[in-house]
Write an enzyme that holds these catalytic residues in place. Structure first.
Site, PDB file in Angstrom:
ATOM      1  CB  SER A   1     -34.304   6.653   3.594  1.00 17.15           C
ATOM      2  OG  SER A   1     -33.868   6.975   4.888  1.00 17.15           O
TER       3      SER A   1
ATOM      4  CG  ASP B   1     -31.380   8.402   8.444  1.00 17.74           C
ATOM      5  OD1 ASP B   1     -32.566   8.320   8.076  1.00 17.74           O
ATOM      6  OD2 ASP B   1     -30.941   7.793   9.417  1.00 17.74           O
TER       7      ASP B   1
ATOM      8  CB  THR C   1     -39.273   7.295  13.410  1.00 18.94           C
ATOM      9  OG1 THR C   1     -37.933   7.076  12.966  1.00 18.94           O
ATOM     10  CG2 THR C   1     -40.178   7.521  12.214  1.00 18.94           C
TER      11      THR C   1
ATOM     12  CG  HIS D   1      -1.033  -6.082 -10.019  1.00 16.87           C
ATOM     13  ND1 HIS D   1      -0.493  -5.069  -9.250  1.00 16.87           N
ATOM     14  CD2 HIS D   1      -1.741  -6.864  -9.178  1.00 16.87           C
ATOM     15  CE1 HIS D   1      -0.882  -5.218  -7.993  1.00 16.87           C
ATOM     16  NE2 HIS D   1      -1.634  -6.304  -7.915  1.00 16.87           N
ATOM     17  CG  ASN D   2       3.873  -8.991 -14.566  1.00 15.53           C
ATOM     18  OD1 ASN D   2       3.688 -10.078 -14.019  1.00 15.53           O
ATOM     19  ND2 ASN D   2       4.943  -8.242 -14.322  1.00 15.53           N
ATOM     20  CD1 TRP D   3       2.591 -14.610 -18.897  1.00 14.69           C
ATOM     21  CD2 TRP D   3       0.363 -14.730 -18.721  1.00 14.69           C
ATOM     22  NE1 TRP D   3       2.235 -15.901 -19.167  1.00 14.69           N
ATOM     23  CE2 TRP D   3       0.856 -16.012 -19.066  1.00 14.69           C
ATOM     24  CE3 TRP D   3      -0.991 -14.566 -18.554  1.00 14.69           C
ATOM     25  CZ2 TRP D   3       0.031 -17.103 -19.242  1.00 14.69           C
ATOM     26  CZ3 TRP D   3      -1.831 -15.666 -18.734  1.00 14.69           C
ATOM     27  CH2 TRP D   3      -1.316 -16.918 -19.078  1.00 14.69           C
TER      28      TRP D   3
ATOM     29  CG  HIS E   1       0.182 -11.354 -10.011  1.00 17.24           C
ATOM     30  ND1 HIS E   1       0.417 -11.830  -8.745  1.00 17.24           N
ATOM     31  CD2 HIS E   1      -1.111 -10.900 -10.026  1.00 17.24           C
ATOM     32  CE1 HIS E   1      -0.677 -11.675  -8.005  1.00 17.24           C
ATOM     33  NE2 HIS E   1      -1.616 -11.121  -8.759  1.00 17.24           N
TER      34      HIS E   1
ATOM     35  CG  ASP F   1      -4.669  -8.675 -10.897  1.00 19.67           C
ATOM     36  OD1 ASP F   1      -5.658  -8.008 -10.536  1.00 19.67           O
ATOM     37  OD2 ASP F   1      -3.811  -9.102 -10.114  1.00 19.67           O
TER      38      ASP F   1
ATOM     39  CG  ASP G   1      -4.564 -11.561  -5.629  1.00 16.72           C
ATOM     40  OD1 ASP G   1      -3.732 -11.576  -6.558  1.00 16.72           O
ATOM     41  OD2 ASP G   1      -5.219 -10.549  -5.325  1.00 16.72           O
TER      42      ASP G   1
END
Length: 772
Positions: free
Chosen positions: A264, A281, A334, A486-488, A490, A529, A640
């Site tokens: 590890s 591992d 171990t 996903h524009n202004w 939104h 965004d 959102d």
């Protein structure tokens, strides 16, 4: 010519030319001349001189195994023992090793740890074989038991072999001495005194050769390890371009060099408070979508990170720092651990942990390899991080140039028009959750954003310059691309929802948010965004985009880009409207914006969903920093997804925009030779089915959490339920049109769908309430 003049003639043969050595005579005269160093000539009391000379002459091998093989046979013959073997006492690696049992060379040497007490006891009782055997270290006794497992109860004679001037153990009145072998005899026919003298006489002449050969083998082993390290260095430096690959290669080589089962590697996080497993591992946590994180001062790895000292643990379960819970969770047992720090030029940057050396315990030479290897690790990691920063700087520069090319500069006239706009911009339903912000005229949206800033009190509270704020808003607006969803608009819709939450839930007045947190929430919604490309995080990674190369190692690729672009705009000349904040508030505000934008990744939401559920059920505690954080994340997610809380007409329109983006991405994936997901494939997608799953399994659950905390939001739950009914009604139409050969998107865009669903809504007097 006179031959032979330079040579003397040989003398005639004389009797008694060679005086018989003392060991060949029973009664050697006491006047026998001493050695040059004034020590008396040695005598052989029990050894046959001829046999001993033959043995010494035969010891010509460069392998300790073959030398031991010949010694064993000699000693076996002289003592008439059933078995004879040498136990190598290796003080440097602190272990006892058996390589050959009589005439059997073991494929895999038998090893056991060697304690300092065991060494000291052998030295102390070297002349008392009974005491020496009784006080034998339990580990050596266990080794004998393993060798003689089927011969218990039989007589065993152990004779120690000591070497002068080899190592560090000191006996008063003597030179520095060290036990180097234990010679074991099983069921010897000769008496113990004879065996002891035989061993002493034999090793008086053979010990130097044996020890030199042993040391030569260790030197060869170190040389091989050094060559391996040089090979490792070449491999590591070939992976500098990808830190994840480099770390995997580091641990693969560490495991190979030390013959460990598992490995590890933990790196200190930027705040130096936690160790984060980059390879656990042998597997990168990123490959499992998990993260192993421990406090830097806890456990074995934490201790090594703080102390900077290597730990070689022979028995993990007996060590106080070992946490066995990981073994219980994974089923792995171990046994032993070698844990060592990794440093760059100045500081500890991480910890490597190796588990379960195959065939025994990690020894001194493994520690030496680990120390040397850690230097290569530190150097390669440091250079990889530097290389990554250079790549990041280049990628950011490329993105910034791309952004500047794509988006034109904001003119001062546009800023003045926004600041001096005298229109009231009043809409009667603007303060209602049912209002659709997409109804606002596109060119008027910056005015509404400025108005919301002022109405929420941020301008006066933080002494914000309206001109600087206006310029920032216009830059943000230009920062959004002209993608379907996903524009202004939104972003404007999400910011409007944040405005409604702050006003209707009175988040500041009721101490859910401070003024600074409220402003950060509104800014994050507006900017969440920026520069969205109309594609998902997974697409960025699959296509190896510039964004993926910059952010994929951290996760949430697009969200991190949105944060970066927000800060880029904020740092643009004339756009930093937060300049009036003091240093502490400024840093805090940027951190809040960062965390809130990252929270819009639904993958992040699902990680904390259970915590949000507990908070919503048990109540909000404003003094709990975690509650404030997860509430902010919940409000960001709701903002959102707020398009899904509007009426059916708006929800259907939004679905058209979303699936236009999805199908465009699916088309790109097909061109790349990849199979897109069903919802991204315009030929396979069943839009109503996808929408129903999304609404039932995700959206309504999230907004129910919000309604539990803020009863005023229950109106949105009813709207979501009604939209679910509409999509169920629409599904019938979609299925019927599919039989006619129409795609889901064609049906979604048709007027017929609106007509039939409206007809269904007229027939339904009230929404069903059986959902959840």
């Amino acid at each position: 010519m006179e031959p032979f003049t330079n040579y003397k003639l040989a003398k005639e043969k004389q009797d008694n030319l060679y005086i018989p050595p003392p060991y060949c005579k029973e009664d050697v005269e006491k006047t026998e001349p001493p050695h040059e160093d004034n020590t008396p000539m040695p005598k052989l009391e029990v050894s046959n001189p001829g046999k001993l000379l033959n043995l010494i002459a035969a010891l010509t091998n460069n392998s300790t195994k073959l030398l031991e093989y010949k010694l064993n046979l000699y000693l076996k013959g002289e003592t008439e023992a059933r078995q004879v073997f040498l136990i190598n006492l290796l003080s440097v690696s602190e272990e006892a090793v058996v390589q050959v049992i009589t005439d059997k060379i073991l494929d895999k040497p038998m090893r056991t740890p060697l304690s300092e007490d065991a060494i000291n006891n052998i030295v102390e009782y070297k002349n008392d074989l009974v005491q020496c055997s009784e006080r034998l270290d339990p580990k050596i006794s266990g080794l004998l038991d393993d060798i003689l497992i089927d011969k218990k109860g039989q007589k065993v004679v152990l004779v120690p072999v000591l070497s002068v001037g080899r190592k560090r153990y000191y006996c008063p009145g003597q030179s520095e001495i060290m036990p180097v072998y234990l010679v074991a005899f099983l069921e010897p026919e000769r008496e113990t005194e004879y065996i002891t003298k035989l061993v002493n006489e034999t090793f008086k002449y053979c010990n130097t050769l044996l020890l030199n050969t042993r040391e030569m083998e260790e030197e060869a082993r170190l040389k091989k390890q050094c060559q391996s390290l040089l090979s490792v260095a070449r491999k590591l430096f070939s992976h500098l371009g990808d830190l994840s690959d480099l770390l995997k290669e580091i641990m693969s080589e560490a495991r190979r060099l030390t013959n460990a089962e598992r490995c590890s590697l933990f790196l200190l996080d930027p705040d130096h408070m936690h160790l984060v497993a980059k390879v656990f591992d042998g597997v990168s946590p990123a490959d499992k979508n998990t993260e192993v994180r421990i406090a830097k001062d806890q456990g074995i790895a934490g201790h090594v990170a703080v102390s900077g000292q290597l730990l070689n643990i022979k028995n993990a379960y007996k060590h106080p720092l070992f946490y066995k819970g990981m073994d219980e969770a994974t089923g792995f047992k171990t046994r032993n651990i070698l844990c060592f720090p990794i440093r760059d030029e100045d500081n500890i940057v991480g910890v490597a942990q190796l588990c379960n050396k195959m065939g025994g315990n990690f020894d001194y030479f493994d520690e030496q390899v680990a120390d040397a290897f850690s230097i290569y690790c530190g150097i390669s990691i440091m250079h990889s991080l530097v290389y990554k920063r250079i790549q990041d700087a280049q990628a950011r520069s490329k993105l910034s140039n791309e952004l500047m090319i794509y988006h034109m500069h904001v003119s001062e006239q546009n800023v003045a028009d926004l600041v001096l706009c005298d229109s009231p911009h009043i809409h009667p339903d603007f303060g209602l959750f049912s209002f659709t912000p997409r109804k606002i005229i596109f060119n008027e949206t910056p005015c509404y954003v400025l108005k919301m800033f002022e109405d929420l009190g941020f301008v006066n509270e933080f002494m914000i310059k309206r001109e600087v704020l206006a310029r920032f808003i216009l830059y943000v607006k230009k920062g959004y691309r002209d993608v379907p969803y996903h524009n202004w608009m939104h972003a404007f819709s999400v910011a409007h929802f944040a405005y409604l939450c702050l006003k209707n839930f009175q988040l500041v007045e009721n101490k859910y948010f401070s003024n600074l947190e409220a402003m950060a929430y509104f800014i994050a919604c507006l900017c969440h965004d920026i520069d969205h490309r109309g594609t998902t995080n997974s697409f960025q990674q699959q296509s190896n985009s510039v964004l993926a190369s910059l952010y994929s190692s951290e996760g949430s690729v697009m969200e991190r880009h949105h944060v970066s672009q927000t800060l880029c705009i904020l740092n643009t000349e004339g756009c930093n409207f937060l300049e009036s904040l003091n240093h502490e508030d400024y840093s805090r505000c940027l951190d809040l914006i960062n965390h809130m934008i990252l929270a819009t990744d639904l993958a992040s939401h699902y990680k904390i969903h259970n915590k949000q559920l507990i908070m919503a059920t048990e109540g909000y505690h404003p003094k709990d920093p975690e509650h404030r954080y997860i509430l902010a994340c919940l409000l960001m997610t709701c903002a959102d997804l707020s398009d899904q809380t509007k009426d059916w007409i708006e929800t259907k329109r939004v679905a058209q925009l979303i699936y236009a983006e999805f199908f465009a991405q699916g088309d790109l994936e097909k061109k790349m030779g990849k199979e897109p997901a069903n919802m991204m494939d315009r030929e396979k997608a069943s839009i109503p089915d996808h929408q129903l799953v999304f609404l039932k399994d995700c959206v309504i659950c999230i907004f129910k959490l919000l309604a539990n905390m803020f009863p005023k939001s229950k109106v949105m739950i009813e709207t979501i339920k009604r939209n679910i009914l509409c999509w169920e009604a629409a599904k019938i139409i979609f299925d019927k049109k599919a039989l006619e050969g129409k795609t889901s998107y064609e049906v979604l865009s048709s007027n017929e769908l609106d007509t039939e669903v409206e007809s269904f809504l007229k027939e339904t007097s009230s929404p069903k309430t059986e959902f959840y």
